[in-house]
Enzyme design. Structure first.
Site, short mmCIF file in Angstrom:
data_model
loop_
_atom_site.label_atom_id
_atom_site.label_comp_id
_atom_site.label_asym_id
_atom_site.label_seq_id
_atom_site.Cartn_x
_atom_site.Cartn_y
_atom_site.Cartn_z
N TRP A 42 0.87 -1.18 0.00
CA TRP A 42 0.00 0.00 0.00
C TRP A 42 0.91 1.24 0.00
O TRP A 42 1.81 1.31 0.85
CB TRP A 42 -0.86 -0.06 1.27
CG TRP A 42 -1.87 1.02 1.41
CD1 TRP A 42 -2.78 1.43 0.49
CD2 TRP A 42 -2.09 1.83 2.58
NE1 TRP A 42 -3.56 2.44 1.02
CE2 TRP A 42 -3.15 2.70 2.30
CE3 TRP A 42 -1.48 1.89 3.85
CZ2 TRP A 42 -3.63 3.62 3.22
CZ3 TRP A 42 -1.95 2.80 4.76
CH2 TRP A 42 -3.02 3.66 4.45
N ALA A 92 -6.34 -5.04 7.34
CA ALA A 92 -7.33 -4.04 6.92
C ALA A 92 -8.56 -4.67 6.27
O ALA A 92 -9.53 -3.97 6.00
CB ALA A 92 -6.69 -3.05 5.95
N ASP A 147 -0.51 -5.51 9.38
CA ASP A 147 -1.56 -4.59 8.95
C ASP A 147 -2.74 -5.46 8.50
O ASP A 147 -2.64 -6.18 7.51
CB ASP A 147 -1.05 -3.70 7.80
CG ASP A 147 -2.04 -2.59 7.47
OD1 ASP A 147 -3.17 -2.61 8.00
OD2 ASP A 147 -1.68 -1.69 6.68
N LYS A 174 -13.33 -1.29 6.21
CA LYS A 174 -13.89 -2.09 5.12
C LYS A 174 -14.90 -3.10 5.65
O LYS A 174 -15.99 -3.22 5.10
CB LYS A 174 -12.79 -2.83 4.36
CG LYS A 174 -11.46 -2.11 4.28
CD LYS A 174 -11.38 -1.08 3.19
CE LYS A 174 -10.20 -0.18 3.46
NZ LYS A 174 -9.52 0.41 2.41
C1 LMR Z 1 -6.86 1.59 -0.83
O1 LMR Z 1 -5.79 0.96 -0.77
O2 LMR Z 1 -7.37 1.95 -1.88
C2 LMR Z 1 -7.58 1.90 0.46
O3 LMR Z 1 -6.88 1.40 1.54
C3 LMR Z 1 -7.91 3.33 0.58
C4 LMR Z 1 -6.72 4.17 0.87
O4 LMR Z 1 -6.78 4.88 1.87
O5 LMR Z 1 -5.75 4.14 0.12
#
Ligand code: LMR
Length: 393
Positions: free
Chosen positions: A127, A210, A208, A243
């Site tokens: 990410w 999520a 992490d 989420k």
């Molecule tokens: C994503 O990866 O699209 C989500 O986790 C939203 C974000 O905050 O980036």
């Protein structure tokens, strides 16, 4: 003062969202930012959340500050959801945070306090905000191999080789489930090998988590995190409710610190002090809804049912897309899409091809070819399949 500032880069997820919003074409398809959308393109308020909000509105008599660490009942409920009975409750320190991002940030701050020289091992890719936050915190990032571009699965050999470079005082950031951005995840047996490798180095795991409930189910998605928490002498876990409860803008998350060597009370104090210095009290509304849902049997059953519907709908779209591509190509080279889990799949193509999908087909994915599967519906799957092949993926 302001003239001394330098402009900050906008990350590629936010850039994609901006470009999508600005596109006037009516049939445009948004596979960018990671939010769940139903078949009509809506990100609904979940039924249990709506009901809990109604009950809360009637029962709530004050908006006075919560505790610096957030409500203890929220911590208890979330620790049970994430960790089950993998570790004794007394081994877990926990603070409520503004979303999962707040929890990752809190974790990095705690790490920096303990060891400013810590190197944070991060999957390549990850990410984008992970790297951004690590750099902003002045910590050192080391990338470890993760994605096999040929199989579109996990590059276990590369990953294990690279993680062996970590040492005591370092941190290994792991996605507990539903890897973002690739969608490729280790099997449970592979997780065992990853944990062995991390523990052999003496590095601290930072998980992490999520997307619990978006991959193989609430319990299965927590299995790796539980294994880490049970086996590592210490670990940090950043969990998000954005989420799986669909409460993105309520900013609801939790940072947990697990210690089997007596460090829990100290970690609790430091994490609470970090909350105080950063924002004082964590947001409470979403945390309260989550607590009500997790601890009230009928609300919980309603939530689990809807979460399962969400998960199944994404799985259905994966299977449909893989099948469309299988038929159109007469090959199995896109079957990985059905094997990936969570919201995302990395298609595995170049930014130029991604741009062509945008320009020629009004299909928006992240430049690294991450697609949000939940942005599809049964009608847009064939459109995407056709577009993917027409740009030569
Ligand atoms: C994503 O990866 O699209 C989500 O986790 C939203 C974000 O905050 O980036």
């Amino acid at each position: 003062m302001f003239e001394r500032l330098t402009e900050q880069p906008v990350d590629k997820i936010m850039l994609t969202a901006q470009a999508f919003r600005a596109d006037p074409r009516p049939g445009k398809v948004d596979l960018g930012v990671g939010v769940y959308k139903d078949a009509t393109g809506l990100t609904p308020v979940m039924r249990a959340v709506k009901l809990a909000e109604q009950q809360l509105w009637q029962a709530e008599t004050t908006k006075v500050y919560t505790a610096l660490a957030g409500e203890p009942a929220f911590a208890d409920a979330m620790i049970a959801l994430v960790l089950g009975d993998a570790v004794p409750r007394a081994a877990v320190a926990a603070v409520g945070t503004p979303g999962g991002t707040g929890a990752v940030r809190g974790a990095l701050e705690l790490i920096k306090m303990a060891n400013p020289d810590a190197r944070i091992f991060v999957s390549d890719p990850s990410w984008p905000n992970h790297a951004a936050m690590i750099a902003y915190m002045g910590l050192t990032r080391v990338d470890y191999r993760y994605f096999d571009a040929t199989t579109r699965g996990v590059d276990m050999g590369g990953l294990l080789t690279d993680l062996a470079q970590a040492g005591p005082g370092d941190v290994v950031l792991l996605h507990g489930c539903c890897h973002n951005p690739t969608g490729a995840n280790p099997t449970l047996a592979e997780w065992g090998a990853i944990i062995d490798a991390v523990l052999a180095t003496g590095a601290l795991p930072l998980v992490d988590l999520a997307y619990q409930g978006f991959g193989d189910g609430l319990e299965a998605d927590a299995a790796a995190t539980r294994m880490i928490a049970a086996r590592a002498p210490e670990c940090l876990i950043a969990a998000s409710c954005s989420k799986n409860f669909g409460i993105y803008r309520e900013r609801t998350g939790i940072l947990m610190g697990v210690s089997h060597q007596g460090g829990t009370a100290l970690a609790q104090g430091v994490m609470t002090a970090l909350n105080r210095m950063n924002f004082s009290f964590p947001p409470d509304h979403g945390a309260r809804l989550v607590t009500m849902i997790l601890t009230t049997p009928d609300l919980r059953a309603m939530w689990e049912t809807e979460l399962e519907e969400v998960r199944q709908s994404m799985l259905g779209l994966r299977v449909q897309l893989a099948e469309e591509l299988r038929q159109r190509t007469n090959s199995d080279r896109f079957d990985f899409l059905a094997h990936h889990r969570g919201m995302f799949s990395r298609l595995g193509t170049t930014p130029e091809v991604v741009q062509r999908l945008r320009d020629e087909h009004a299909i928006y994915m992240i430049s690294d070819s991450r697609m949000n599967i939940a942005g599809l519906n049964t009608a847009t799957v064939p459109v995407l399949a056709q577009a993917i092949l027409s740009v030569g993926v």
